[in-house]
Write a protein that holds these residues in place. Structure first.
Motif, PDB file in Angstrom:
ATOM      1  N   PHE A  42       0.820  -1.220   0.000  1.00  0.00           N
ATOM      2  CA  PHE A  42       0.000   0.000   0.000  1.00  0.00           C
ATOM      3  C   PHE A  42       0.851   1.266   0.000  1.00  0.00           C
ATOM      4  CE2 PHE A  42      -2.576  -3.295   2.090  1.00  0.00           C
ATOM      5  CZ  PHE A  42      -3.665  -3.314   1.221  1.00  0.00           C
ATOM      6  N   GLN A  43       2.024   1.178  -0.568  1.00  0.00           N
ATOM      7  CA  GLN A  43       2.949   2.313  -0.556  1.00  0.00           C
ATOM      8  C   GLN A  43       2.340   3.569  -1.191  1.00  0.00           C
ATOM      9  OE1 GLN A  43       5.294   2.980  -3.661  1.00  0.00           O
ATOM     10  NE2 GLN A  43       5.962   4.858  -2.688  1.00  0.00           N
ATOM     11  N   HIS A  44       1.723   3.426  -2.358  1.00  0.00           N
ATOM     12  CA  HIS A  44       1.132   4.581  -3.050  1.00  0.00           C
ATOM     13  C   HIS A  44      -0.004   5.188  -2.228  1.00  0.00           C
ATOM     14  CE1 HIS A  44       3.298   4.606  -6.831  1.00  0.00           C
ATOM     15  NE2 HIS A  44       3.174   3.295  -6.915  1.00  0.00           N
ATOM     16  N   GLU A  45      -0.887   4.340  -1.738  1.00  0.00           N
ATOM     17  CA  GLU A  45      -2.050   4.838  -1.001  1.00  0.00           C
ATOM     18  C   GLU A  45      -1.646   5.523   0.304  1.00  0.00           C
ATOM     19  OE1 GLU A  45      -3.300   1.900  -3.905  1.00  0.00           O
ATOM     20  OE2 GLU A  45      -1.748   1.862  -2.366  1.00  0.00           O
ATOM     21  N   GLY A 282      -0.158   9.857 -16.272  1.00  0.00           N
ATOM     22  CA  GLY A 282       0.678   9.143 -15.301  1.00  0.00           C
ATOM     23  C   GLY A 282       1.876  10.000 -14.930  1.00  0.00           C
ATOM     24  N   SER A 283       2.990   9.799 -15.639  1.00  0.00           N
ATOM     25  CA  SER A 283       4.188  10.604 -15.375  1.00  0.00           C
ATOM     26  C   SER A 283       5.099  10.610 -16.592  1.00  0.00           C
ATOM     27  CB  SER A 283       4.960  10.047 -14.168  1.00  0.00           C
ATOM     28  OG  SER A 283       5.442   8.749 -14.449  1.00  0.00           O
ATOM     29  N   ILE A 284       5.874  11.689 -16.709  1.00  0.00           N
ATOM     30  CA  ILE A 284       6.931  11.806 -17.722  1.00  0.00           C
ATOM     31  C   ILE A 284       8.186  12.251 -16.997  1.00  0.00           C
ATOM     32  CG2 ILE A 284       7.726  12.915 -19.839  1.00  0.00           C
ATOM     33  CD1 ILE A 284       4.845  13.403 -20.605  1.00  0.00           C
ATOM     34  N   GLN A 285       9.218  11.432 -17.058  1.00  0.00           N
ATOM     35  CA  GLN A 285      10.482  11.737 -16.382  1.00  0.00           C
ATOM     36  C   GLN A 285      11.555  12.075 -17.419  1.00  0.00           C
ATOM     37  OE1 GLN A 285      11.948   8.585 -13.882  1.00  0.00           O
ATOM     38  NE2 GLN A 285      13.861   9.614 -13.440  1.00  0.00           N
ATOM     39  N   PHE A 286      12.251  13.198 -17.177  1.00  0.00           N
ATOM     40  CA  PHE A 286      13.357  13.622 -18.041  1.00  0.00           C
ATOM     41  C   PHE A 286      14.660  13.477 -17.270  1.00  0.00           C
ATOM     42  CE2 PHE A 286       9.669  15.678 -19.780  1.00  0.00           C
ATOM     43  CZ  PHE A 286       9.878  15.682 -21.152  1.00  0.00           C
ATOM     44  N   TYR A 300       8.271   7.448 -20.051  1.00  0.00           N
ATOM     45  CA  TYR A 300       6.851   7.780 -20.086  1.00  0.00           C
ATOM     46  C   TYR A 300       6.038   6.636 -19.492  1.00  0.00           C
ATOM     47  CZ  TYR A 300       2.144   8.475 -21.936  1.00  0.00           C
ATOM     48  OH  TYR A 300       0.781   8.614 -22.053  1.00  0.00           O
ATOM     49  N   ASN A 301       5.187   6.962 -18.526  1.00  0.00           N
ATOM     50  CA  ASN A 301       4.296   5.971 -17.904  1.00  0.00           C
ATOM     51  C   ASN A 301       2.871   6.521 -17.936  1.00  0.00           C
ATOM     52  OD1 ASN A 301       3.076   3.952 -16.490  1.00  0.00           O
ATOM     53  ND2 ASN A 301       4.081   4.364 -14.535  1.00  0.00           N
ATOM     54  N   PRO A 302       1.988   5.909 -18.722  1.00  0.00           N
ATOM     55  CA  PRO A 302       0.622   6.452 -18.828  1.00  0.00           C
ATOM     56  C   PRO A 302      -0.259   6.188 -17.619  1.00  0.00           C
ATOM     57  CG  PRO A 302       0.833   4.457 -20.135  1.00  0.00           C
ATOM     58  CD  PRO A 302       2.203   4.753 -19.597  1.00  0.00           C
ATOM     59  N   ASP A 303       0.152   5.267 -16.725  1.00  0.00           N
ATOM     60  CA  ASP A 303      -0.676   4.882 -15.577  1.00  0.00           C
ATOM     61  C   ASP A 303       0.019   5.255 -14.275  1.00  0.00           C
ATOM     62  OD1 ASP A 303      -2.535   3.668 -17.321  1.00  0.00           O
ATOM     63  OD2 ASP A 303      -1.290   1.868 -17.399  1.00  0.00           O
ATOM     64  N   PRO A 304      -0.672   5.935 -13.349  1.00  0.00           N
ATOM     65  CA  PRO A 304      -0.033   6.354 -12.104  1.00  0.00           C
ATOM     66  C   PRO A 304       0.172   5.238 -11.085  1.00  0.00           C
ATOM     67  CG  PRO A 304      -2.335   7.029 -12.132  1.00  0.00           C
ATOM     68  CD  PRO A 304      -2.047   6.444 -13.478  1.00  0.00           C
ATOM     69  N   GLY A 305      -0.575   4.154 -11.165  1.00  0.00           N
ATOM     70  CA  GLY A 305      -0.512   3.129 -10.127  1.00  0.00           C
ATOM     71  C   GLY A 305       0.227   1.865 -10.502  1.00  0.00           C
ATOM     72  N   THR A 306       0.652   1.747 -11.773  1.00  0.00           N
ATOM     73  CA  THR A 306       1.360   0.558 -12.234  1.00  0.00           C
ATOM     74  C   THR A 306       2.583   0.986 -13.050  1.00  0.00           C
ATOM     75  OG1 THR A 306      -0.036   0.450 -14.213  1.00  0.00           O
ATOM     76  CG2 THR A 306      -0.719  -0.866 -12.306  1.00  0.00           C
ATOM     77  N   TYR A 307       3.416  -0.018 -13.398  1.00  0.00           N
ATOM     78  CA  TYR A 307       4.671   0.276 -14.102  1.00  0.00           C
ATOM     79  C   TYR A 307       4.846  -0.508 -15.399  1.00  0.00           C
ATOM     80  CZ  TYR A 307       6.064   2.546  -9.766  1.00  0.00           C
ATOM     81  OH  TYR A 307       6.124   3.381  -8.670  1.00  0.00           O
ATOM     82  N   TYR A 308       3.989  -1.448 -15.693  1.00  0.00           N
ATOM     83  CA  TYR A 308       4.230  -2.341 -16.825  1.00  0.00           C
ATOM     84  C   TYR A 308       4.124  -1.653 -18.190  1.00  0.00           C
ATOM     85  CZ  TYR A 308      -0.891  -2.788 -17.253  1.00  0.00           C
ATOM     86  OH  TYR A 308      -2.243  -2.541 -17.408  1.00  0.00           O
ATOM     87  N   ILE A 349       2.221  -7.571 -10.770  1.00  0.00           N
ATOM     88  CA  ILE A 349       1.638  -8.825 -10.290  1.00  0.00           C
ATOM     89  C   ILE A 349       2.136  -9.106  -8.869  1.00  0.00           C
ATOM     90  CG2 ILE A 349       1.589 -11.329 -10.616  1.00  0.00           C
ATOM     91  CD1 ILE A 349       1.795 -10.817 -13.640  1.00  0.00           C
ATOM     92  N   HIS A 350       3.427  -8.875  -8.644  1.00  0.00           N
ATOM     93  CA  HIS A 350       4.046  -9.176  -7.356  1.00  0.00           C
ATOM     94  C   HIS A 350       3.401  -8.395  -6.216  1.00  0.00           C
ATOM     95  CE1 HIS A 350       7.240 -10.634  -4.765  1.00  0.00           C
ATOM     96  NE2 HIS A 350       7.468  -9.401  -4.343  1.00  0.00           N
ATOM     97  N   VAL A 351       3.061  -7.131  -6.452  1.00  0.00           N
ATOM     98  CA  VAL A 351       2.476  -6.306  -5.389  1.00  0.00           C
ATOM     99  C   VAL A 351       0.948  -6.267  -5.449  1.00  0.00           C
ATOM    100  CG1 VAL A 351       4.529  -4.861  -5.229  1.00  0.00           C
ATOM    101  CG2 VAL A 351       2.668  -4.156  -6.738  1.00  0.00           C
ATOM    102  N   GLY A 352       0.366  -6.946  -6.449  1.00  0.00           N
ATOM    103  CA  GLY A 352      -1.094  -6.975  -6.571  1.00  0.00           C
ATOM    104  C   GLY A 352      -1.689  -5.803  -7.317  1.00  0.00           C
ATOM    105  N   ALA A 353      -0.848  -4.831  -7.729  1.00  0.00           N
ATOM    106  CA  ALA A 353      -1.354  -3.619  -8.372  1.00  0.00           C
ATOM    107  C   ALA A 353      -1.990  -3.893  -9.723  1.00  0.00           C
ATOM    108  CB  ALA A 353      -0.224  -2.600  -8.537  1.00  0.00           C
ATOM    109  N   ILE A 354      -1.686  -5.035 -10.320  1.00  0.00           N
ATOM    110  CA  ILE A 354      -2.244  -5.373 -11.624  1.00  0.00           C
ATOM    111  C   ILE A 354      -3.770  -5.455 -11.573  1.00  0.00           C
ATOM    112  CG2 ILE A 354      -2.159  -7.878 -11.354  1.00  0.00           C
ATOM    113  CD1 ILE A 354      -1.086  -5.935 -14.492  1.00  0.00           C
ATOM    114  N   ALA A 355      -4.321  -5.738 -10.387  1.00  0.00           N
ATOM    115  CA  ALA A 355      -5.771  -5.824 -10.201  1.00  0.00           C
ATOM    116  C   ALA A 355      -6.300  -4.643  -9.388  1.00  0.00           C
ATOM    117  CB  ALA A 355      -6.141  -7.138  -9.531  1.00  0.00           C
ATOM    118  N   GLY A 356      -5.527  -3.563  -9.307  1.00  0.00           N
ATOM    119  CA  GLY A 356      -5.969  -2.389  -8.576  1.00  0.00           C
ATOM    120  C   GLY A 356      -5.955  -2.604  -7.071  1.00  0.00           C
ATOM    121  N   LEU A 357      -6.764  -1.829  -6.363  1.00  0.00           N
ATOM    122  CA  LEU A 357      -6.825  -1.926  -4.901  1.00  0.00           C
ATOM    123  C   LEU A 357      -7.263  -3.312  -4.419  1.00  0.00           C
ATOM    124  CD1 LEU A 357      -6.430  -0.473  -2.219  1.00  0.00           C
ATOM    125  CD2 LEU A 357      -8.806   0.342  -2.381  1.00  0.00           C
TER     126      LEU A 357
END
Length: 409
Positions: A42-45, A282-286, A300-308, A349-357
């Motif tokens: 629950f790091q993000h939350e 999501g985020s854009i890192q330079f 570039y990451n279009p989703d704020p809660g996942t990284y895939y 998948i490892h942290v469960g974020a693939i299925a949201g909260l």
């Protein structure tokens, strides 16, 4: 005619012996890794709730340019002299409209440090030393038991590999010899009305079975970071025999000269990327280029809660021409094959974020059960050991006769 009672097979005896001693040797590692995994899920939350500098008020005006945020962050980090090339801001991250921007640098004493900024006016909201951050401390425990990485990471990886073996040997021990009604009830339910030892045994046995599949997923996805041989084998299996591509950063052409324009290269690159992504979801890192052969890096990451779905892109620092690099992450998620997509999903998948909260909640409870298994298993072993030590030694036949004779007087 009486039949001789059959004992355990050699296979079952070896399996039970492995389960016992592998469990005793790896138990403390599994407990620490599982508990820290529960928290980190629950790091993000939790960060959103406890770190107000993660948020800003969305405004109807553009973000400051990378060069502007870099200058503000450099002054905050290094004083009036700012970014000197020796002391330097390594990159700037832009997030959604209601979130702060993040600048990063390496501090000689404190290591990796981040500066949270208001992207609209440049106000400094927070300077955070990452090694002192609560979730970084939790992650260090999860990844290397708070030991030096060269020591702790192999220890954790070995402990998790043993845990995967324990799940398999545990399933073999759990498997009923006969699938009658009594055995089914014993194997699938906890008898809460029984004594403490029986309840503890059921907690170990039954909860271990119900969590087995997801515990295996957590263990196997964790091993991707633990061992290179496992990571390559995992990718090979997912992609039908392909070799895992190296994550490489290309080299800028030092023979070319940079055109003299008013905007800095990072600002021109930022303008180009924002044309592709006018709204940041999501985020854009330079990441800036300092050394002559360094490229500019855009993540570039279009989703704020996942990284895939992240994509790593590289641009020549002289011409800003895009170059190939980034290995498996050098292209969009949609361009990847099915096996590559699964591999890229590994962290989520490892942290469960693939299925949201709901997925994180599920990962939390499975990790909690994993943390309990070494404890309940230890008490099962300790109870049996104590019972054996209290058991009276059986008398030899001659002594039995003598005892009976003595008792008759």
């Amino acid at each position: 005619m009486a039949t001789k009672k059959r004992g355990k097979s050699v296979f079952r005896s070896i399996n039970d012996w492995l389960h016992l001693w592998l469990g005793l040797t790896s138990g403390i590692i599994v407990v620490i890794v599982s508990v820290t995994g529960c928290i980190y899920a629950f790091q993000h939350e939790l960060s959103d709730l406890t770190q107000p500098y993660q948020h800003v008020k969305a405004e109807a005006k553009p973000y400051l340019l990378p060069s502007e945020l870099k200058a503000i962050a450099a002054k905050e980090a290094f004083g009036p002299q700012g970014d000197t090339g020796t002391n330097r801001i390594t990159g700037v991250s832009y997030r959604t409209a209601e979130r702060s921007a993040i600048a990063a640098f390496m501090d000689k004493e404190n290591g990796y440090t981040t500066i949270y900024l208001n992207p609209y006016n440049g106000d400094v909201l927070k300077t955070k030393i990452l090694k002192r951050d609560f979730f970084r401390i939790i992650l260090e425990g999860h990844f290397n038991l708070w030991l030096p990485r060269k020591i702790g990471q192999p220890v954790v990886a070995t402990g998790i590999l043993i845990f995967v073996i324990l799940l398999i040997t545990g399933l073999i021990m759990w498997w009923p010899k006969k699938w009658n009604k009594a055995n089914r009830k014993k194997s699938f339910s906890i008898k809460w009305s029984a004594g403490k030892k029986r309840v503890n045994y059921d907690l170990h046995n039954v909860l271990g079975f119900y969590s087995l599949a997801l515990a295996l997923v957590l263990g196997l996805t964790g091993l991707v970071w633990g061992f290179q041989w496992f990571s390559k084998s995992y990718y090979w299996a997912l992609t039908g025999g392909k070799t895992l591509p190296k994550f490489e950063k290309p080299v800028s052409d030092t023979t070319l000269t940079r055109p003299a324009l008013q905007l800095t290269p990072e600002d021109r690159l930022y303008a180009s990327i924002r044309k592709e992504h006018p709204v940041i979801t999501g985020s854009i890192q330079f990441q800036f280029a300092y050394l002559p052969k360094d490229p500019y890096t855009v993540i570039y990451n279009p989703d704020p809660g996942t990284y895939y779905r992240r994509q790593f892109r590289y641009f020549d620092q002289s011409t800003l021409q895009e170059m190939k690099g980034g290995g498996l992450y050098g292209r969009t998620f949609e361009q990847a094959s099915t096996g590559e997509k699964v591999y890229r999903m590994n962290y989520d998948i490892h942290v469960g974020a693939i299925a949201g909260l709901p997925g994180k909640i599920l990962a939390f409870f499975v990790s909690l059960i994993c943390a309990s298994l070494p404890i309940t298993g230890f008490y099962v072993w300790w109870g049996r050991k104590k019972k054996k030590s209290l058991k009276k030694p059986e008398l030899k036949p001659q002594k039995k006769i003598a005892a009976r004779v003595a008792a008759s007087f």
